[in-house]
Design a protein around this motif. Structure first.
Motif, PDB file in Angstrom:
ATOM      1  N   ALA A 229      -0.052  15.461  12.038  1.00  0.00           N
ATOM      2  CA  ALA A 229       1.134  16.653  12.072  1.00  0.00           C
ATOM      3  C   ALA A 229       2.200  16.115  13.329  1.00  0.00           C
ATOM      4  O   ALA A 229       3.465  16.251  12.914  1.00  0.00           O
ATOM      5  CB  ALA A 229       0.455  18.005  12.537  1.00  0.00           C
ATOM      6  N   ALA A 230       1.852  15.710  14.181  1.00  0.00           N
ATOM      7  CA  ALA A 230       2.871  15.271  15.405  1.00  0.00           C
ATOM      8  C   ALA A 230       3.714  14.017  14.965  1.00  0.00           C
ATOM      9  O   ALA A 230       4.750  14.107  14.956  1.00  0.00           O
ATOM     10  CB  ALA A 230       1.975  14.726  16.686  1.00  0.00           C
ATOM     11  N   VAL A 231       2.895  13.126  14.270  1.00  0.00           N
ATOM     12  CA  VAL A 231       3.677  12.065  13.644  1.00  0.00           C
ATOM     13  C   VAL A 231       4.648  12.528  12.825  1.00  0.00           C
ATOM     14  O   VAL A 231       5.940  12.092  12.824  1.00  0.00           O
ATOM     15  CB  VAL A 231       2.892  10.842  13.275  1.00  0.00           C
ATOM     16  N   ALA A 232       4.204  13.395  11.871  1.00  0.00           N
ATOM     17  CA  ALA A 232       5.221  14.100  10.840  1.00  0.00           C
ATOM     18  C   ALA A 232       6.390  14.962  11.526  1.00  0.00           C
ATOM     19  O   ALA A 232       7.449  14.767  10.897  1.00  0.00           O
ATOM     20  CB  ALA A 232       4.548  15.026   9.789  1.00  0.00           C
ATOM     21  N   ALA A 233       6.168  15.113  12.783  1.00  0.00           N
ATOM     22  CA  ALA A 233       7.268  15.906  13.370  1.00  0.00           C
ATOM     23  C   ALA A 233       7.999  14.993  14.319  1.00  0.00           C
ATOM     24  O   ALA A 233       9.026  15.570  14.854  1.00  0.00           O
ATOM     25  CB  ALA A 233       6.782  17.140  14.196  1.00  0.00           C
ATOM     26  N   GLY A 234       7.761  13.749  14.165  1.00  0.00           N
ATOM     27  CA  GLY A 234       8.544  12.833  15.068  1.00  0.00           C
ATOM     28  C   GLY A 234       8.090  12.707  16.626  1.00  0.00           C
ATOM     29  O   GLY A 234       8.818  12.493  17.170  1.00  0.00           O
ATOM     30  N   ARG A 235       6.715  13.279  16.955  1.00  0.00           N
ATOM     31  CA  ARG A 235       6.144  13.312  18.189  1.00  0.00           C
ATOM     32  C   ARG A 235       5.038  12.454  18.220  1.00  0.00           C
ATOM     33  O   ARG A 235       4.660  11.984  17.398  1.00  0.00           O
ATOM     34  CB  ARG A 235       6.000  14.779  18.483  1.00  0.00           C
ATOM     35  N   HIS A 236       4.525  12.509  19.508  1.00  0.00           N
ATOM     36  CA  HIS A 236       3.130  11.924  19.864  1.00  0.00           C
ATOM     37  C   HIS A 236       2.365  13.122  20.260  1.00  0.00           C
ATOM     38  O   HIS A 236       2.877  14.134  20.893  1.00  0.00           O
ATOM     39  CB  HIS A 236       3.433  10.829  20.762  1.00  0.00           C
ATOM     40  N   ALA A 237       0.916  12.938  20.127  1.00  0.00           N
ATOM     41  CA  ALA A 237       0.161  13.832  20.498  1.00  0.00           C
ATOM     42  C   ALA A 237      -1.116  13.130  21.057  1.00  0.00           C
ATOM     43  O   ALA A 237      -1.771  12.303  20.310  1.00  0.00           O
ATOM     44  CB  ALA A 237      -0.302  14.813  19.406  1.00  0.00           C
ATOM     45  N   LEU A 238      -1.789  13.885  22.061  1.00  0.00           N
ATOM     46  CA  LEU A 238      -3.159  13.255  22.624  1.00  0.00           C
ATOM     47  C   LEU A 238      -3.922  14.469  22.520  1.00  0.00           C
ATOM     48  O   LEU A 238      -3.372  15.670  22.884  1.00  0.00           O
ATOM     49  CB  LEU A 238      -2.991  12.859  23.987  1.00  0.00           C
ATOM     50  N   ALA A 239      -5.145  14.600  21.959  1.00  0.00           N
ATOM     51  CA  ALA A 239      -5.925  15.840  21.620  1.00  0.00           C
ATOM     52  C   ALA A 239      -7.351  15.387  21.778  1.00  0.00           C
ATOM     53  O   ALA A 239      -7.677  14.326  21.595  1.00  0.00           O
ATOM     54  CB  ALA A 239      -5.554  16.159  20.291  1.00  0.00           C
ATOM     55  N   VAL A 240      -8.054  16.521  22.141  1.00  0.00           N
ATOM     56  CA  VAL A 240      -9.578  16.413  22.275  1.00  0.00           C
ATOM     57  C   VAL A 240     -10.205  17.885  21.994  1.00  0.00           C
ATOM     58  O   VAL A 240      -9.595  18.922  22.361  1.00  0.00           O
ATOM     59  CB  VAL A 240     -10.145  16.000  23.667  1.00  0.00           C
ATOM     60  N   VAL A 241     -11.311  17.873  21.134  1.00  0.00           N
ATOM     61  CA  VAL A 241     -11.887  19.133  21.151  1.00  0.00           C
ATOM     62  C   VAL A 241     -13.117  19.202  22.341  1.00  0.00           C
ATOM     63  O   VAL A 241     -13.930  18.300  22.259  1.00  0.00           O
ATOM     64  CB  VAL A 241     -12.552  19.255  20.038  1.00  0.00           C
ATOM     65  N   GLN A 242     -12.864  20.129  23.122  1.00  0.00           N
ATOM     66  CA  GLN A 242     -13.939  20.511  24.466  1.00  0.00           C
ATOM     67  C   GLN A 242     -14.605  21.620  23.929  1.00  0.00           C
ATOM     68  O   GLN A 242     -14.323  22.791  24.451  1.00  0.00           O
ATOM     69  CB  GLN A 242     -13.027  20.496  25.491  1.00  0.00           C
ATOM     70  N   GLY A 243     -15.759  21.557  23.438  1.00  0.00           N
ATOM     71  CA  GLY A 243     -16.691  22.513  22.944  1.00  0.00           C
ATOM     72  C   GLY A 243     -15.997  23.561  21.929  1.00  0.00           C
ATOM     73  O   GLY A 243     -15.494  23.152  20.795  1.00  0.00           O
ATOM     74  N   ALA A 244     -15.872  24.850  22.384  1.00  0.00           N
ATOM     75  CA  ALA A 244     -15.045  25.679  21.289  1.00  0.00           C
ATOM     76  C   ALA A 244     -13.441  25.480  21.499  1.00  0.00           C
ATOM     77  O   ALA A 244     -12.825  26.665  21.063  1.00  0.00           O
ATOM     78  CB  ALA A 244     -15.455  27.284  21.557  1.00  0.00           C
ATOM     79  N   ARG A 245     -12.869  24.555  22.458  1.00  0.00           N
ATOM     80  CA  ARG A 245     -11.355  24.565  22.973  1.00  0.00           C
ATOM     81  C   ARG A 245     -10.860  23.323  22.339  1.00  0.00           C
ATOM     82  O   ARG A 245     -11.479  22.120  22.406  1.00  0.00           O
ATOM     83  CB  ARG A 245     -11.526  24.606  24.267  1.00  0.00           C
ATOM     84  N   LEU A 246      -9.772  23.304  21.864  1.00  0.00           N
ATOM     85  CA  LEU A 246      -8.823  22.369  21.345  1.00  0.00           C
ATOM     86  C   LEU A 246      -7.761  22.134  22.164  1.00  0.00           C
ATOM     87  O   LEU A 246      -6.983  23.118  22.519  1.00  0.00           O
ATOM     88  CB  LEU A 246      -8.066  22.657  19.832  1.00  0.00           C
ATOM     89  N   VAL A 247      -7.555  21.134  22.974  1.00  0.00           N
ATOM     90  CA  VAL A 247      -6.345  20.781  24.056  1.00  0.00           C
ATOM     91  C   VAL A 247      -5.615  19.759  23.187  1.00  0.00           C
ATOM     92  O   VAL A 247      -6.055  18.689  23.010  1.00  0.00           O
ATOM     93  CB  VAL A 247      -6.980  20.428  25.355  1.00  0.00           C
ATOM     94  N   VAL A 248      -4.434  20.158  23.243  1.00  0.00           N
ATOM     95  CA  VAL A 248      -3.348  19.047  22.968  1.00  0.00           C
ATOM     96  C   VAL A 248      -2.193  18.931  23.773  1.00  0.00           C
ATOM     97  O   VAL A 248      -1.754  19.771  24.416  1.00  0.00           O
ATOM     98  CB  VAL A 248      -2.736  19.863  21.540  1.00  0.00           C
ATOM     99  N   ILE A 249      -1.941  17.735  24.076  1.00  0.00           N
ATOM    100  CA  ILE A 249      -0.584  17.225  24.860  1.00  0.00           C
ATOM    101  C   ILE A 249       0.285  16.563  23.800  1.00  0.00           C
ATOM    102  O   ILE A 249       0.189  15.489  23.379  1.00  0.00           O
ATOM    103  CB  ILE A 249      -0.944  16.095  25.826  1.00  0.00           C
ATOM    104  N   LEU A 250       1.332  17.728  23.662  1.00  0.00           N
ATOM    105  CA  LEU A 250       2.357  17.266  22.572  1.00  0.00           C
ATOM    106  C   LEU A 250       3.796  16.566  23.494  1.00  0.00           C
ATOM    107  O   LEU A 250       3.972  17.157  24.506  1.00  0.00           O
ATOM    108  CB  LEU A 250       2.817  18.493  22.047  1.00  0.00           C
ATOM    109  N   SER A 251       4.178  15.611  22.951  1.00  0.00           N
ATOM    110  CA  SER A 251       5.374  14.998  23.471  1.00  0.00           C
ATOM    111  C   SER A 251       6.607  15.906  23.284  1.00  0.00           C
ATOM    112  O   SER A 251       6.777  16.546  22.265  1.00  0.00           O
ATOM    113  CB  SER A 251       5.595  13.552  23.037  1.00  0.00           C
TER     114      SER A 251
END
Length: 296
Positions: A229-251
């Motif tokens: 989804a990030a690439v399609a929007a022209g961005r980069h993303a770092l992501a990880v699922v931590q238990g019941a939590r999804l953390v995304v760092i979006l450029s």
């Protein structure tokens, strides 16, 4: 008296073959295979010269890379001889050589370049190998063997690169998880920039942390969904699922959750809140954005 004797045909001599194989029907001789092995160094050197003319990118390789390729070709010649004697033999030396090529899949040769190398080398061998055979039948056998061996080498190269890609993918996943975890922990002393650069993150770009619950139908597959989804929007993303939590760092900058690309939001559970931290100037400052997003 036997019928053969009566017909004047001499009976076979005990201990000898009743018939002899005509010279033109004999398989490739051991003497020829030994000759190929003996000249493997010369053949590989001449093959490299042919590659320099045939392939434009070859001249741009470093001297070390060209030397490695020459050793691989020499190993392939020896493996070819072993394979001619035993088609079930493994191409151990050549496989070991191919493993030298995809160093980090960026510093070495691409799979496409390796395929071109294999094809051009085998085309050269198709021309040269038959010239050192004894007769037309052996020349035909040699050409057929080179073609079949080339197919085996093609599969070998593909397998090596596939394994390298899998290893690189696992390394990328671990590095990404470490970076996001450091941001969540608020570790401003971690070397975030160099690790993220290896994942194609631009160290000069701004960053925003987004926190929510992964979509129940995705689970950990939410991470590659975020990437796409990030690439399609022209961005980069770092992501990880931590238990019941999804953390995304979006450029890039985000004003609010309404600014998050819609396709990226689909990676989060639709009935759960998605919190967006403030945009910071670089990944090194992302712990501040993460603290805000995690506080709700």
């Amino acid at each position: 008296m036997t019928d053969d004797a009566a017909a004047g045909t001499p009976a076979p001599v005990p201990g000898r073959s009743a018939t002899r194989v005509p010279p033109d029907e004999r398989p490739v001789s051991d003497a020829l295979l030994k000759r190929i092995t003996r000249y493997s160094g010369t053949l590989s050197t001449e093959a490299v010269r042919a590659l320099e003319v045939e392939l434009p990118f070859f001249a741009e390789l470093s001297a070390d890379q060209r030397a490695e390729i020459q050793l691989i070709i020499q190993s392939a010649v020896r493996d070819f001889v072993t394979w001619m004697r035993n088609p079930d033999a493994q191409h151990t030396d050549t496989i070991a050589g191919f493993k030298l090529l995809p160093k980090g899949l960026g510093q070495g040769l691409t799979l496409q370049q390796t395929v071109q190398l294999v094809r051009s080398t085998l085309e050269y061998f198709e021309l040269v190998m038959p010239r050192i055979s004894h007769n037309e039948r052996q020349r035909g056998l040699m050409i057929a063997a080179v073609l079949k061996f080339g197919r085996e080498l093609g599969f070998t190269a593909a397998s090596v690169y596939a394994a390298a890609a899998e290893n690189r993918g696992a390394w990328d996943t671990r590095m990404e998880a470490m970076i996001v975890d450091a941001v969540v922990r608020g570790d401003r002393h971690a070397d975030l920039t160099s690790g993220a650069s290896a994942l194609n993150w631009d160290p000069t770009t701004s960053a925003t942390v987004i926190v929510g619950t992964p979509h129940p139908d995705l689970g950990i597959a939410a991470v590659p969904a975020v990437h796409n989804a990030a690439v399609a929007a022209g961005r980069h993303a770092l992501a990880v699922v931590q238990g019941a939590r999804l953390v995304v760092i979006l450029s890039g900058e985000l004003d609010s959750v309404l600014s998050v690309p819609a396709a990226l939001l689909e990676s989060f559970a639709p009935d759960e809140p998605v919190v967006v931290g403030h945009t910071v100037g670089s990944l090194g400052d992302a712990p501040g954005s993460a603290a805000e997003a995690l506080s709700g």
